[in-house]
Design a protein around this motif. Structure first.
Motif, mmCIF file in Angstrom:
data_model
loop_
_atom_site.group_PDB
_atom_site.id
_atom_site.type_symbol
_atom_site.label_atom_id
_atom_site.label_comp_id
_atom_site.label_asym_id
_atom_site.label_seq_id
_atom_site.Cartn_x
_atom_site.Cartn_y
_atom_site.Cartn_z
ATOM 1 N N HIS A 84 31.782 17.201 4.406
ATOM 2 C CA HIS A 84 30.787 18.366 4.114
ATOM 3 C C HIS A 84 29.590 18.326 4.634
ATOM 4 O O HIS A 84 29.017 19.281 4.904
ATOM 5 N N ALA A 85 29.123 17.175 4.448
ATOM 6 C CA ALA A 85 27.602 16.899 4.637
ATOM 7 C C ALA A 85 27.180 16.319 5.616
ATOM 8 O O ALA A 85 27.305 14.919 5.665
ATOM 9 N N PRO A 86 26.168 16.575 6.284
ATOM 10 C CA PRO A 86 25.353 15.549 7.183
ATOM 11 C C PRO A 86 24.187 14.954 6.695
ATOM 12 O O PRO A 86 23.947 15.063 5.540
ATOM 13 N N ARG A 87 23.948 13.608 7.351
ATOM 14 C CA ARG A 87 23.081 12.946 6.605
ATOM 15 C C ARG A 87 21.814 13.355 6.066
ATOM 16 O O ARG A 87 21.362 14.416 6.706
ATOM 17 N N ARG A 89 21.372 14.884 3.236
ATOM 18 C CA ARG A 89 21.697 15.760 2.084
ATOM 19 C C ARG A 89 22.047 15.338 0.987
ATOM 20 O O ARG A 89 22.165 14.253 0.765
ATOM 21 N N ARG A 90 22.144 15.966 -0.129
ATOM 22 C CA ARG A 90 22.294 15.747 -1.488
ATOM 23 C C ARG A 90 23.833 15.906 -2.059
ATOM 24 O O ARG A 90 24.269 16.773 -1.467
ATOM 25 N N LEU A 113 23.752 9.960 2.481
ATOM 26 C CA LEU A 113 23.627 10.765 1.515
ATOM 27 C C LEU A 113 22.902 10.501 0.388
ATOM 28 O O LEU A 113 22.820 9.186 0.197
ATOM 29 N N ASP A 145 17.954 18.832 1.196
ATOM 30 C CA ASP A 145 18.904 20.073 0.831
ATOM 31 C C ASP A 145 20.306 19.744 0.252
ATOM 32 O O ASP A 145 20.796 18.494 0.552
ATOM 33 N N GLY A 147 24.125 19.000 -0.005
ATOM 34 C CA GLY A 147 25.139 19.078 0.913
ATOM 35 C C GLY A 147 26.494 19.420 0.317
ATOM 36 O O GLY A 147 27.258 19.944 1.282
ATOM 37 N N VAL A 180 26.984 26.153 -0.867
ATOM 38 C CA VAL A 180 27.363 24.981 -1.040
ATOM 39 C C VAL A 180 28.547 24.555 -1.119
ATOM 40 O O VAL A 180 29.403 25.117 -2.120
#
Ligand code: PLP
Length: 360
Positions: A84-87, A89-90, A113, A145, A147, A180
């Motif tokens: 889901h989330a690139p490096r 992110r939260r 993350l 941001d 994530g 999100v």
């Protein structure tokens, strides 16, 4: 068909009553048979027909496009967060959640993350006002941001509490508005579905992706499934490979998993009834404190409130009487009912508790 209680547990008074976790469940005879007969191939080539059938069954059950068999729930959640989330992110999650507390910081260590843990309410929710704030994008270059947002249903550390569709819908609306992705750690999502008497897709419809465990109350020996949109699962499949989770003739595992999903789900109601029986017994013991409203599935979380005995001494006393439970830190203790625990075992457990406390 499943049998009620495992065969080695039939000698009522001599076996250990292991309530530490529903992960201690052993495969049913039908699972053993299915494993022996499973049609196999190399799953890294996509050629294990049994794995392919299980993944299709899981996607269908969860109402998602595709699913992926992974060795553990931890790998399922990690693959999901990384997919889901690139490096940088939260990961927004609860401060009592499994992803935050029990997965060795994998999303940070391996995915770059950061965890943004919000205080879980006692019933395993995230407070919506704080969630609303956490979902906002960075207003300048200082902040990370969001994530991915993770919910947990049922909630393990909160004692198996169930998130109902109304709450899931509210969170979904907020996550969608913020753009999100919403991931559900549904290690015990079938417990939630059975507790609410709803088909599981009535719960998973509110989330983008879901991980669920075959190896807990559903009694399979190994395995979890991650379900979601096809492009998400394609990315997760590659991440699974990076994590070393590409298995070869994994149909041996998948065969047991199919029995877990077809035969073991309805019997979870039995575990919930046994948890209730145990909880109601515990509530009558003065040295213990329990909130019966929070006993909603197979987990019973209670507190030792006597000065006369430490949690460690209490657990050791139980162990000496053939009953295993786990400490959750501080005065909190956890007992989990499962395939292999009978109503008689629960009654014996209550006797062992009274005997143990009497030694204080
Ligand atoms: C057990 C569990 C997991 C992880 O599963 P493993 O197969 O033990 O890695 C994840 N989330 C929750 C809520 C769990 O209870």
């Amino acid at each position: 068909m499943y049998t009620s209680g495992q065969s080695h547990n039939n000698a009522a008074s001599s076996h250990t009553i292991d309530l530490r976790s529903d992960t201690v469940t052993l495969p049913s005879p039908a699972m053993r048979e299915a494993m022996a007969r499973a049609e196999l191939g190399d799953d890294v080539y996509g050629e294990d027909p049994t794995v392919n059938r299980l993944e299709a069954m899981a996607a269908e059950l969860a109402g998602k496009e595709a699913a992926l068999l992974v060795p553990s729930g931890t790998m399922g959640n990690l693959s999901a967060m990384l997919s889901h989330a690139p490096r940088g992110r939260r990961v927004i999650c609860g401060d009592e959640s499994h992803v935050y507390r029990y997965e060795a910081g994998g999303a940070s260590a391996l995915g770059g993350l950061i965890y943004h843990a919000l205080p879980n309410t006692p019933d395993g929710r995230l407070p919506l006002d704080q969630l609303q704030e956490a979902l906002q994008p960075a207003y300048d270059g200082h902040e990370a941001d969001p994530g991915v947002l993770c919910l947990e249903n049922t909630h393990n550390r909160c004692g198996g509490t169930v998130l109902p569709p109304t709450y899931l819908a509210a969170v979904q609306a907020m996550a969608r508005a913020a753009g999100v992705p919403l991931h559900l750690d549904g290690a015990r999502i079938f417990n939630a579905a059975v507790a609410l008497n709803l088909p599981v897709d009535r719960l998973t419809q509110y989330v983008d992706t879901v991980q669920f465990c075959l190896s807990k109350g559903l009694a399979a020996p190994v395995g979890s499934l991650l379900a979601g949109p096809a492009p998400f699962i394609a990315r997760a499949r590659r991440i699974r490979k990076q994590l070393g989770g590409g298995m070869r003739q994994a149909g041996v595992i998948a065969a047991a998993g199919m029995i877990a999903l077809t035969e073991m789900v309805p019997r979870l109601a039995e575990d919930h009834a046994h948890a209730r029986l145990l909880a109601e017994g515990l509530a009558t013991i003065p040295a213990l404190q329990i909130n019966l409203e929070l006993v909603q599935s197979d987990i019973v979380r209670f507190k030792l409130v006597t000065e006369q005995m430490s949690v460690n001494a209490f657990l050791a006393g139980l162990r000496a009487r053939g009953v295993l439970m786990s400490g959750l830190g501080g005065p909190y203790i956890r007992a989990v009912t499962h395939y292999g625990i009978s109503a008689d075992d629960v009654r014996q457990t209550l006797v062992a508790i009274r005997q143990t406390l009497a030694t204080a």
